[in-house]
Design a protein around this motif. Structure first.
Motif, PDB file in Angstrom:
ATOM      1  N   GLU A 158       8.099  -3.222 -11.242  1.00 46.04           N
ATOM      2  CA  GLU A 158       9.120  -2.814 -12.226  1.00 46.04           C
ATOM      3  C   GLU A 158       9.954  -3.998 -12.707  1.00 46.04           C
ATOM      4  O   GLU A 158      10.392  -4.035 -13.858  1.00 46.04           O
ATOM      5  CB  GLU A 158      10.027  -1.737 -11.618  1.00 46.04           C
ATOM      6  CG  GLU A 158       9.330  -0.383 -11.535  1.00 46.04           C
ATOM      7  CD  GLU A 158      10.118   0.652 -10.736  1.00 46.04           C
ATOM      8  OE1 GLU A 158       9.828   1.848 -10.903  1.00 46.04           O
ATOM      9  OE2 GLU A 158      10.999   0.267  -9.927  1.00 46.04           O
ATOM     10  N   ASN A 159      10.171  -4.989 -11.823  1.00 47.31           N
ATOM     11  CA  ASN A 159      11.065  -6.100 -12.158  1.00 47.31           C
ATOM     12  C   ASN A 159      10.370  -7.427 -12.429  1.00 47.31           C
ATOM     13  O   ASN A 159      11.021  -8.432 -12.682  1.00 47.31           O
ATOM     14  CB  ASN A 159      12.079  -6.305 -11.011  1.00 47.31           C
ATOM     15  CG  ASN A 159      12.915  -5.064 -10.781  1.00 47.31           C
ATOM     16  OD1 ASN A 159      13.487  -4.532 -11.715  1.00 47.31           O
ATOM     17  ND2 ASN A 159      12.946  -4.575  -9.551  1.00 47.31           N
ATOM     18  N   THR A 160       9.038  -7.447 -12.366  1.00 49.04           N
ATOM     19  CA  THR A 160       8.322  -8.728 -12.418  1.00 49.04           C
ATOM     20  C   THR A 160       8.405  -9.426 -13.785  1.00 49.04           C
ATOM     21  O   THR A 160       8.481  -8.772 -14.826  1.00 49.04           O
ATOM     22  CB  THR A 160       6.843  -8.547 -12.028  1.00 49.04           C
ATOM     23  OG1 THR A 160       6.248  -9.836 -11.885  1.00 49.04           O
ATOM     24  CG2 THR A 160       6.056  -7.768 -13.095  1.00 49.04           C
ATOM     25  N   ARG A 161       8.367 -10.764 -13.703  1.00 58.33           N
ATOM     26  CA  ARG A 161       8.285 -11.564 -14.927  1.00 58.33           C
ATOM     27  C   ARG A 161       6.940 -12.301 -14.960  1.00 58.33           C
ATOM     28  O   ARG A 161       6.710 -13.162 -15.795  1.00 58.33           O
ATOM     29  CB  ARG A 161       9.453 -12.545 -14.969  1.00 58.33           C
ATOM     30  CG  ARG A 161      10.781 -11.824 -15.183  1.00 58.33           C
ATOM     31  CD  ARG A 161      11.972 -12.687 -14.848  1.00 58.33           C
ATOM     32  NE  ARG A 161      12.053 -13.855 -15.732  1.00 58.33           N
ATOM     33  CZ  ARG A 161      12.931 -14.843 -15.544  1.00 58.33           C
ATOM     34  NH1 ARG A 161      13.765 -14.798 -14.517  1.00 58.33           N
ATOM     35  NH2 ARG A 161      12.957 -15.863 -16.375  1.00 58.33           N
ATOM     36  N   ALA A 162       6.061 -11.940 -13.985  1.00 58.71           N
ATOM     37  CA  ALA A 162       4.720 -12.539 -13.909  1.00 58.71           C
ATOM     38  C   ALA A 162       3.705 -11.406 -13.789  1.00 58.71           C
ATOM     39  O   ALA A 162       4.015 -10.329 -13.278  1.00 58.71           O
ATOM     40  CB  ALA A 162       4.632 -13.459 -12.685  1.00 58.71           C
ATOM     41  N   PRO A 163       2.458 -11.632 -14.245  1.00 56.62           N
ATOM     42  CA  PRO A 163       1.436 -10.580 -14.132  1.00 56.62           C
ATOM     43  C   PRO A 163       1.157 -10.217 -12.669  1.00 56.62           C
ATOM     44  O   PRO A 163       1.090 -11.097 -11.813  1.00 56.62           O
ATOM     45  CB  PRO A 163       0.186 -11.203 -14.765  1.00 56.62           C
ATOM     46  CG  PRO A 163       0.618 -12.463 -15.408  1.00 56.62           C
ATOM     47  CD  PRO A 163       1.930 -12.862 -14.841  1.00 56.62           C
ATOM     48  N   VAL A 164       0.981  -8.907 -12.401  1.00 49.93           N
ATOM     49  CA  VAL A 164       0.683  -8.419 -11.047  1.00 49.93           C
ATOM     50  C   VAL A 164      -0.668  -7.692 -11.075  1.00 49.93           C
ATOM     51  O   VAL A 164      -0.885  -6.844 -11.955  1.00 49.93           O
ATOM     52  CB  VAL A 164       1.779  -7.447 -10.539  1.00 49.93           C
ATOM     53  CG1 VAL A 164       1.392  -6.866  -9.172  1.00 49.93           C
ATOM     54  CG2 VAL A 164       3.129  -8.147 -10.453  1.00 49.93           C
ATOM     55  N   ILE A 165      -1.544  -8.037 -10.152  1.00 48.85           N
ATOM     56  CA  ILE A 165      -2.827  -7.339 -10.060  1.00 48.85           C
ATOM     57  C   ILE A 165      -2.949  -6.680  -8.686  1.00 48.85           C
ATOM     58  O   ILE A 165      -2.674  -7.300  -7.657  1.00 48.85           O
ATOM     59  CB  ILE A 165      -4.019  -8.304 -10.290  1.00 48.85           C
ATOM     60  CG1 ILE A 165      -3.994  -8.822 -11.741  1.00 48.85           C
ATOM     61  CG2 ILE A 165      -5.350  -7.605 -10.009  1.00 48.85           C
ATOM     62  CD1 ILE A 165      -5.141  -9.758 -12.111  1.00 48.85           C
ATOM     63  N   LEU A 166      -3.340  -5.397  -8.696  1.00 43.68           N
ATOM     64  CA  LEU A 166      -3.582  -4.644  -7.459  1.00 43.68           C
ATOM     65  C   LEU A 166      -5.092  -4.449  -7.332  1.00 43.68           C
ATOM     66  O   LEU A 166      -5.763  -4.188  -8.331  1.00 43.68           O
ATOM     67  CB  LEU A 166      -2.920  -3.272  -7.522  1.00 43.68           C
ATOM     68  CG  LEU A 166      -1.449  -3.238  -7.945  1.00 43.68           C
ATOM     69  CD1 LEU A 166      -1.082  -1.868  -8.464  1.00 43.68           C
ATOM     70  CD2 LEU A 166      -0.546  -3.626  -6.793  1.00 43.68           C
ATOM     71  N   ILE A 167      -5.623  -4.561  -6.112  1.00 47.00           N
ATOM     72  CA  ILE A 167      -7.065  -4.371  -5.902  1.00 47.00           C
ATOM     73  C   ILE A 167      -7.258  -3.379  -4.755  1.00 47.00           C
ATOM     74  O   ILE A 167      -6.666  -3.529  -3.690  1.00 47.00           O
ATOM     75  CB  ILE A 167      -7.773  -5.710  -5.553  1.00 47.00           C
ATOM     76  CG1 ILE A 167      -7.534  -6.747  -6.652  1.00 47.00           C
ATOM     77  CG2 ILE A 167      -9.273  -5.486  -5.343  1.00 47.00           C
ATOM     78  CD1 ILE A 167      -8.040  -8.151  -6.324  1.00 47.00           C
ATOM     79  N   ALA A 168      -8.090  -2.354  -4.991  1.00 46.76           N
ATOM     80  CA  ALA A 168      -8.358  -1.345  -3.954  1.00 46.76           C
ATOM     81  C   ALA A 168      -9.747  -0.753  -4.164  1.00 46.76           C
ATOM     82  O   ALA A 168     -10.329  -0.866  -5.242  1.00 46.76           O
ATOM     83  CB  ALA A 168      -7.312  -0.236  -4.004  1.00 46.76           C
ATOM     84  N   ASN A 169     -10.258  -0.123  -3.126  1.00 50.79           N
ATOM     85  CA  ASN A 169     -11.534   0.599  -3.269  1.00 50.79           C
ATOM     86  C   ASN A 169     -11.327   1.917  -4.008  1.00 50.79           C
ATOM     87  O   ASN A 169     -12.163   2.332  -4.799  1.00 50.79           O
ATOM     88  CB  ASN A 169     -12.160   0.876  -1.897  1.00 50.79           C
ATOM     89  CG  ASN A 169     -12.582  -0.407  -1.194  1.00 50.79           C
ATOM     90  OD1 ASN A 169     -12.823  -1.419  -1.836  1.00 50.79           O
ATOM     91  ND2 ASN A 169     -12.638  -0.370   0.124  1.00 50.79           N
ATOM     92  N   ASP A 170     -10.195   2.569  -3.734  1.00 47.00           N
ATOM     93  CA  ASP A 170      -9.953   3.900  -4.305  1.00 47.00           C
ATOM     94  C   ASP A 170      -8.543   3.969  -4.898  1.00 47.00           C
ATOM     95  O   ASP A 170      -7.555   3.986  -4.167  1.00 47.00           O
ATOM     96  CB  ASP A 170     -10.113   4.967  -3.200  1.00 47.00           C
ATOM     97  CG  ASP A 170      -9.773   6.372  -3.689  1.00 47.00           C
ATOM     98  OD1 ASP A 170      -9.777   6.583  -4.922  1.00 47.00           O
ATOM     99  OD2 ASP A 170      -9.518   7.241  -2.843  1.00 47.00           O
ATOM    100  N   ALA A 171      -8.478   3.996  -6.221  1.00 49.28           N
ATOM    101  CA  ALA A 171      -7.165   4.042  -6.892  1.00 49.28           C
ATOM    102  C   ALA A 171      -6.595   5.456  -6.922  1.00 49.28           C
ATOM    103  O   ALA A 171      -5.431   5.652  -7.237  1.00 49.28           O
ATOM    104  CB  ALA A 171      -7.298   3.525  -8.314  1.00 49.28           C
ATOM    105  N   TRP A 172      -7.451   6.466  -6.584  1.00 47.04           N
ATOM    106  CA  TRP A 172      -7.033   7.862  -6.779  1.00 47.04           C
ATOM    107  C   TRP A 172      -6.447   8.494  -5.526  1.00 47.04           C
ATOM    108  O   TRP A 172      -6.227   9.702  -5.472  1.00 47.04           O
ATOM    109  CB  TRP A 172      -8.213   8.689  -7.318  1.00 47.04           C
ATOM    110  CG  TRP A 172      -8.667   8.096  -8.604  1.00 47.04           C
ATOM    111  CD1 TRP A 172      -9.731   7.282  -8.806  1.00 47.04           C
ATOM    112  CD2 TRP A 172      -8.005   8.190  -9.872  1.00 47.04           C
ATOM    113  NE1 TRP A 172      -9.804   6.874 -10.113  1.00 47.04           N
ATOM    114  CE2 TRP A 172      -8.760   7.416 -10.808  1.00 47.04           C
ATOM    115  CE3 TRP A 172      -6.870   8.856 -10.323  1.00 47.04           C
ATOM    116  CZ2 TRP A 172      -8.394   7.290 -12.137  1.00 47.04           C
ATOM    117  CZ3 TRP A 172      -6.509   8.727 -11.665  1.00 47.04           C
ATOM    118  CH2 TRP A 172      -7.265   7.959 -12.554  1.00 47.04           C
ATOM    119  N   ASP A 173      -6.134   7.677  -4.534  1.00 42.13           N
ATOM    120  CA  ASP A 173      -5.434   8.158  -3.345  1.00 42.13           C
ATOM    121  C   ASP A 173      -4.081   8.723  -3.822  1.00 42.13           C
ATOM    122  O   ASP A 173      -3.384   8.073  -4.617  1.00 42.13           O
ATOM    123  CB  ASP A 173      -5.223   6.971  -2.385  1.00 42.13           C
ATOM    124  CG  ASP A 173      -4.610   7.384  -1.066  1.00 42.13           C
ATOM    125  OD1 ASP A 173      -3.531   8.016  -1.081  1.00 42.13           O
ATOM    126  OD2 ASP A 173      -5.193   7.078  -0.017  1.00 42.13           O
TER     127      ASP A 173
END
Length: 412
Positions: free
Chosen positions: A132-147
Motif C-alpha cells: 500500500e505504501n511502496t514507492r518501488a515495484p513489488v512482486i509476489l511469487i506463489a504456487n497458489d494465488a487462490w488461497d
C-alpha cells in the motif's frame, strides 16, 4: 578432467536475460508491460502476483527481468514471513529508499505460500502495508494465488499465471544443455525425462544432470530405470485403493495395478495395517484377514495349486478393507516395508538434515526446505551412481564429510 567441482546445472544454465527463459510468453509480456509502467509513475497496481506450479520459471523470470532492467533485486523467501517485524526489517525501509548505486529497486517476496496466519496478523498484514505504501515495484511469487488468505493480496495486485511447460519446450531446453555439455542425447531419452517432469523444467534439468553428467552419450536405456523410482508412488496409490476401497471389487482390482508381485504387495499391506487402523477391534479384524491370506499363501507354496491365489487376494484386499471403518485420523503416509524399524529420525538427524538444507539453499539460492525437497534427492542419486562426482558437487555445496556420510546412510 577439470579440478573445479561441478556446478548444479539449474545454477549453471540459469537464464540471465528474459529472452533465455523458456515458455509462458504472454505472461512474460504482461510482466514487462507492468514494470515499464513504473517509468511513468506509480501505477494503480503496485504489486504483481506471479503464481503457478513449481519449476516453471517464476523466480528465474523475475531475476532475469531485474538483469534486463538493471534493477537492484531485494528478494526473500518464506523464512522471513513469520513475523511483522522481520517483514518490516526486510522490505519496509527498502520500499521507501532509493538505491545507494542509483539503480531502481525491485522488491520480491518469493514462496508466499509459506506465510502462516491470517490476513490481519503478522507477516501477511505487514506485506499488505508494504504494498500500500511502496514507492518501488513489488512482486509476489506463489504456487497458489487462490488461497483464501491471499484475498487482500489479490485485490492489490496484478495477477499473472505461469503454466506448466510443454514436453517439447522442456525437451528443447534439455537438448540445448546437452549440446553445451558435449553430450549426444537420444531424443527418446530426453522425451522420457521431459514427460516425467510434468512441465517442471527444474526437476527435468536435475534429472538430466544426475543421469548424464560425465558422459558423452545419453541413451534411453540410461534413463528408463527412473521409472523404477516412480513405482514408489504407484504402490502408494494401490495401497490407498485397497485400504480405503468403497467396494470389494475396487479393492481386488487394485492388485492388477500394483507393479510388484503378490508376495511383495502382501508385505506392504501387512506393514501398513497398524499405521492406518487404530481402533483395537478393527485392527484385530484386519490382522485376522491378513493372517488368513498368509495361510492360503502357505498352502499355495506347499501344493503349487494356483487356485489358492484367488483367496489370498480376496483376504489381503477386500478382507482388510472391510474389517475397519476406513476413516483415518488426519493424513497417514504409507511406509516402506523395509524401513519400518528406522522410520523415526532422531533430533540429531533432523538437525543435520536442516543444516544440509541450509548449506545447499545458500549456494543454490533456495530456502532450506526447498533445497531438501528439490536438490537433495538428485545429489543422493549422483553420490550413489558416481561417488567421485557426487563428492565434488557436495564440496562445492560446502557439505562436510560427515554430511556426505549422513546422505549416503540415509539413502541406503
Amino acid at each position: 578432467m577439470s579440478s573445479h567441482p561441478p556446478v548444479p546445472w539449474t545454477v549453471k544454465y540459469k537464464p540471465k536475460s528474459l529472452s533465455e527463459v523458456i515458455g509462458n510468453e504472454e505472461s512474460k509480456k504482461k510482466i514487462v508491460e507492468w514494470l515499464r509502467s513504473w517509468e511513468k509513475g506509480i501505477p494503480e497496481k503496485k504489486a504483481l502476483f506471479i503464481y503457478g506450479p513449481p519449476g516453471v520459471g517464476k523466480t528465474v523470470t523475475v531475476e532475469a527481468l531485474a538483469n534486463d532492467f538493471n534493477m537492484e533485486i531485494i528478494m526473500t523467501d518464506a523464512s522471513i514471513y513469520r513475523t511483522e517485524e522481520t517483514v518490516k526489517r526486510f522490505a519496509g525501509r527498502a520500499s521507501q529508499l532509493g538505491s545507494l548505486f542509483g539503480r531502481r529497486k525491485l522488491i520480491v517476496f518469493d514462496e508466499v505460500d509459506g506465510i502462516t496466519g491470517t490476513a490481519d496478523a503478522g507477516g501477511l498484514a505487514e506485506i499488505i502495508k508494504v504494498i500500500e505504501n511502496t514507492r518501488a515495484p513489488v512482486i509476489l511469487i506463489a504456487n497458489d494465488a487462490w488461497d483464501p488468505r491471499f484475498a487482500s493480496l489479490r485485490n492489490l495486485s496484478l495477477l499473472v499465471e505461469f503454466k506448466r511447460l510443454s514436453i517439447s519446450e522442456v525437451m528443447k531446453h534439455l537438448a540445448r544443455i546437452c549440446a553445451k555439455e558435449g553430450i549426444v542425447a537420444e531424443d527418446k531419452a530426453l522425451k522420457f525425462i521431459a514427460e516425467r517432469s510434468s512441465g517442471d523444467v527444474r526437476s527435468a534439468i536435475l534429472d538430466l544432470q544426475a543421469l548424464a553428467q560425465g558422459k558423452d552419450k545419453l541413451t534411453y536405456e540410461d534413463v528408463s530405470w527412473l521409472a523404477m523410482r516412480d513405482r514408489k508412488e504407484e504402490i502408494f496409490n494401490v495401497l490407498r485403493m485397497i485400504f480405503y476401497a468403497k467396494s470389494a471389487t475396487s479393492a481386488k482390482t487394485a492388485v492388477n495395478m500394483a507393479d510388484v508381485d503378490v508376495d511383495m504387495l502382501f508385505e506392504w499391506i501387512y506393514e501398513n495395517i497398524p499405521y492406518h487402523i487404530k481402533n483395537p477391534t478393527e485392527l484385530a479384524a484386519a490382522m485376522d484377514a491378513i493372517s488368513k491370506a498368509d495361510l492360503y499363501r502357505g498352502m499355495l507354496k506347499e501344493t503349487g495349486d494356483w487356485s489358492f491365489l484367488r483367496y489370498i487376494i480376496d483376504w489381503m484386499t477386500a478382507g482388510v478393507a472391510f474389517s475397519w471403518s476406513r476413516k483415518a485420523t488426519g493424513w497417514v503416509p504409507f511406509k516402506f516395508p523395509e524401513r519400518i524399524k528406522t522410520a523415526s529420525a532422531t533430533k540429531e538427524e533432523r538437525e543435520m538434515l536442516e543444516e544440509i538444507g541450509r548449506r545447499i539453499g545458500k549456494k543454490c539460492h533456495l530456502s532450506a526446505s526447498r533445497a531438501i525437497v528439490e536438490v537433495l534427492p538428485y545429489l543422493t542419486i549422483i553420490l550413489q551412481n558416481n561417488p567421485r562426482m557426487g563428492k565434488r558437487i557436495a564440496r562445492w555445496l560446502n557439505l562436510t564429510d560427515d554430511m556426505i556420510s549422513f546422505i549416503m546412510k540415509r539413502a541406503g
